[in-house]
Design a protein around this motif. Structure first.
Motif, PDB file in Angstrom:
ATOM      1  N   LEU A 107      20.831  15.044 -27.760  1.00 30.73           N
ATOM      2  CA  LEU A 107      20.418  16.127 -28.631  1.00 30.73           C
ATOM      3  C   LEU A 107      21.426  16.237 -29.766  1.00 30.73           C
ATOM      4  CD1 LEU A 107      18.422  18.592 -28.948  1.00 30.73           C
ATOM      5  CD2 LEU A 107      20.151  19.927 -27.742  1.00 30.73           C
ATOM      6  N   ARG A 108      20.938  16.547 -30.949  1.00 31.34           N
ATOM      7  CA  ARG A 108      21.818  16.673 -32.117  1.00 31.34           C
ATOM      8  C   ARG A 108      21.514  17.973 -32.851  1.00 31.34           C
ATOM      9  NH1 ARG A 108      23.446  11.177 -34.388  1.00 31.34           N
ATOM     10  NH2 ARG A 108      22.637   9.646 -32.927  1.00 31.34           N
ATOM     11  N   ALA A 109      22.574  18.615 -33.328  1.00 30.20           N
ATOM     12  CA  ALA A 109      22.451  19.716 -34.283  1.00 30.20           C
ATOM     13  C   ALA A 109      22.907  19.132 -35.614  1.00 30.20           C
ATOM     14  CB  ALA A 109      23.330  20.891 -33.882  1.00 30.20           C
ATOM     15  N   ILE A 110      22.003  19.088 -36.578  1.00 28.28           N
ATOM     16  CA  ILE A 110      22.301  18.493 -37.877  1.00 28.28           C
ATOM     17  C   ILE A 110      22.128  19.565 -38.939  1.00 28.28           C
ATOM     18  CG2 ILE A 110      21.780  16.628 -39.489  1.00 28.28           C
ATOM     19  CD1 ILE A 110      20.290  15.237 -37.123  1.00 28.28           C
ATOM     20  N   GLY A 111      23.189  19.775 -39.715  1.00 25.91           N
ATOM     21  CA  GLY A 111      23.143  20.721 -40.822  1.00 25.91           C
ATOM     22  C   GLY A 111      22.854  19.978 -42.110  1.00 25.91           C
ATOM     23  N   HIS A 167      27.328  17.810 -38.353  1.00 25.57           N
ATOM     24  CA  HIS A 167      26.657  17.212 -37.194  1.00 25.57           C
ATOM     25  C   HIS A 167      27.439  17.524 -35.931  1.00 25.57           C
ATOM     26  CE1 HIS A 167      25.680  14.065 -34.264  1.00 25.57           C
ATOM     27  NE2 HIS A 167      24.517  13.946 -34.882  1.00 25.57           N
ATOM     28  N   MET A 168      26.707  17.758 -34.841  1.00 29.68           N
ATOM     29  CA  MET A 168      27.283  17.884 -33.500  1.00 29.68           C
ATOM     30  C   MET A 168      26.303  17.252 -32.538  1.00 29.68           C
ATOM     31  SD  MET A 168      29.563  19.072 -31.280  1.00 29.68           S
ATOM     32  CE  MET A 168      30.505  20.378 -32.007  1.00 29.68           C
ATOM     33  N   GLY A 169      26.799  16.369 -31.677  1.00 32.07           N
ATOM     34  CA  GLY A 169      25.964  15.733 -30.671  1.00 32.07           C
ATOM     35  C   GLY A 169      26.206  16.346 -29.301  1.00 32.07           C
ATOM     36  N   LEU A 170      25.225  16.209 -28.422  1.00 32.63           N
ATOM     37  CA  LEU A 170      25.305  16.744 -27.064  1.00 32.63           C
ATOM     38  C   LEU A 170      24.761  15.705 -26.096  1.00 32.63           C
ATOM     39  CD1 LEU A 170      24.215  20.222 -25.818  1.00 32.63           C
ATOM     40  CD2 LEU A 170      23.222  18.201 -24.774  1.00 32.63           C
ATOM     41  N   LEU A 171      25.440  15.565 -24.965  1.00 34.91           N
ATOM     42  CA  LEU A 171      25.002  14.667 -23.901  1.00 34.91           C
ATOM     43  C   LEU A 171      25.330  15.322 -22.569  1.00 34.91           C
ATOM     44  CD1 LEU A 171      23.980  11.872 -22.909  1.00 34.91           C
ATOM     45  CD2 LEU A 171      26.357  11.102 -23.037  1.00 34.91           C
ATOM     46  N   LEU A 209      30.047  17.787 -25.758  1.00 32.80           N
ATOM     47  CA  LEU A 209      29.850  17.955 -27.191  1.00 32.80           C
ATOM     48  C   LEU A 209      30.778  16.989 -27.909  1.00 32.80           C
ATOM     49  CD1 LEU A 209      29.783  21.861 -27.421  1.00 32.80           C
ATOM     50  CD2 LEU A 209      27.839  20.294 -27.306  1.00 32.80           C
ATOM     51  N   GLY A 210      30.269  16.318 -28.902  1.00 31.48           N
ATOM     52  CA  GLY A 210      31.088  15.377 -29.648  1.00 31.48           C
ATOM     53  C   GLY A 210      30.348  14.881 -30.865  1.00 31.48           C
ATOM     54  N   LEU A 211      30.871  13.819 -31.429  1.00 30.48           N
ATOM     55  CA  LEU A 211      30.298  13.247 -32.640  1.00 30.48           C
ATOM     56  C   LEU A 211      30.190  14.341 -33.697  1.00 30.48           C
ATOM     57  CD1 LEU A 211      29.499  10.383 -33.361  1.00 30.48           C
ATOM     58  CD2 LEU A 211      27.156  10.925 -32.765  1.00 30.48           C
ATOM     59  N   TYR A 212      31.290  15.091 -33.808  1.00 33.19           N
ATOM     60  CA  TYR A 212      31.349  16.234 -34.709  1.00 33.19           C
ATOM     61  C   TYR A 212      31.830  15.787 -36.077  1.00 33.19           C
ATOM     62  CZ  TYR A 212      33.116  20.511 -36.813  1.00 33.19           C
ATOM     63  OH  TYR A 212      33.372  21.535 -37.675  1.00 33.19           O
ATOM     64  N   GLY A 213      31.195  16.288 -37.082  1.00 37.68           N
ATOM     65  CA  GLY A 213      31.634  16.004 -38.436  1.00 37.68           C
ATOM     66  C   GLY A 213      31.139  17.046 -39.411  1.00 37.68           C
ATOM     67  N   VAL A 214      31.943  17.291 -40.429  1.00 40.73           N
ATOM     68  CA  VAL A 214      31.592  18.172 -41.532  1.00 40.73           C
ATOM     69  C   VAL A 214      31.919  17.423 -42.814  1.00 40.73           C
ATOM     70  CG1 VAL A 214      32.091  20.370 -42.695  1.00 40.73           C
ATOM     71  CG2 VAL A 214      32.067  20.262 -40.209  1.00 40.73           C
ATOM     72  N   MET A 238      24.070  25.595 -31.534  1.00 41.32           N
ATOM     73  CA  MET A 238      23.867  24.850 -30.295  1.00 41.32           C
ATOM     74  C   MET A 238      23.932  25.763 -29.060  1.00 41.32           C
ATOM     75  SD  MET A 238      23.433  21.541 -29.433  1.00 41.32           S
ATOM     76  CE  MET A 238      24.304  20.285 -30.342  1.00 41.32           C
ATOM     77  N   LEU A 239      24.562  26.919 -29.157  1.00 42.73           N
ATOM     78  CA  LEU A 239      24.785  27.761 -27.973  1.00 42.73           C
ATOM     79  C   LEU A 239      23.496  28.164 -27.253  1.00 42.73           C
ATOM     80  CD1 LEU A 239      26.858  28.988 -26.134  1.00 42.73           C
ATOM     81  CD2 LEU A 239      26.913  30.993 -27.611  1.00 42.73           C
TER      82      LEU A 239
END
Length: 196
Positions: A55-59, A68-72, A88-93, A109-110
């Motif tokens: 799952l990804r949260a993409i802004g 971006h924030m990824g979830l596994l 949670l990982g693959l975080y970037g701004v 994501m919460l």
């Protein structure tokens, strides 16, 4: 300016090839300044570095991908205890938004974490991000551990390297379905797979 960012939650199988291409470029530009090696996993259209998120949260903003924030979901071993977490990982701004507080928008994501019914969200970050994580943690129940090692497998087996690596990173834990007092103690966390 943060209000101009719109968030999209999407499962991995919902992404089109064009999404992966756009995300790969975002990660090359975001991780590249920290070292060419950090941008290398995102060559071509690959939009993940180690384990692939589910799952990804993409802004997005008017300039494209903003964050971006990824979830596994996975079982990790904390000391001797197997524990279900949402890693949670693959975080970037994007660099032009880093000082505008956009990291707080990751809270999108919460509600999903609560729906997934996981006891904890877990992740690791470099020690250099301690101040950033401390600011993020002031607005929620995030606990940071600095004396726990994490073991991960390499994303791809290599003949010139051992199959696992141990990192001394900051461990971030967010209680979701259980209190932080239920987080097990241990000197090492084993991901039983590659880092997200």
């Amino acid at each position: 300016m943060c209000s101009e960012v719109r968030w999209k939650l999407c499962w991995e199988n919902e992404l089109e090839l064009a999404d992966h291409v756009e995300l790969a470029e975002f990660f090359r530009k975001t991780y590249g300044p920290t070292g060419a090696f950090n941008a290398k996993p995102f060559e071509g259209s690959r939009s993940w570095a180690g384990a692939r998120p589910e799952l990804r949260a993409i802004g997005y903003d008017s300039n494209g991908v903003a964050a971006h924030m990824g979830l596994l979901r996975r079982f990790i071993k904390v000391g001797t205890v197997d524990l279900l977490v949402a890693e949670l990982g693959l975080y970037g701004v994007r660099a032009d938004l880093e000082r505008l507080g956009i990291s707080h928008s990751i809270r999108v994501m919460l509600p999903t974490l609560q729906e997934l019914d996981v006891p904890f969200a877990f992740g690791t970050v470099r020690h250099e991000l301690r101040k950033h994580i401390a600011r993020f943690g002031r607005h929620g129940p995030v606990t940071v551990f600095s004396d726990i090692l994490t073991q991960s497998t390499l994303p791809e087996p290599r003949l010139d390297k051992p199959p696992t690596r141990i990192d001394d990173a900051l461990v971030i834990v967010l209680p979701v379905g259980r209190p932080i007092s239920d987080w097990p103690t241990g000197e090492i966390i084993d991901r039983n797979g590659p880092e997200l």
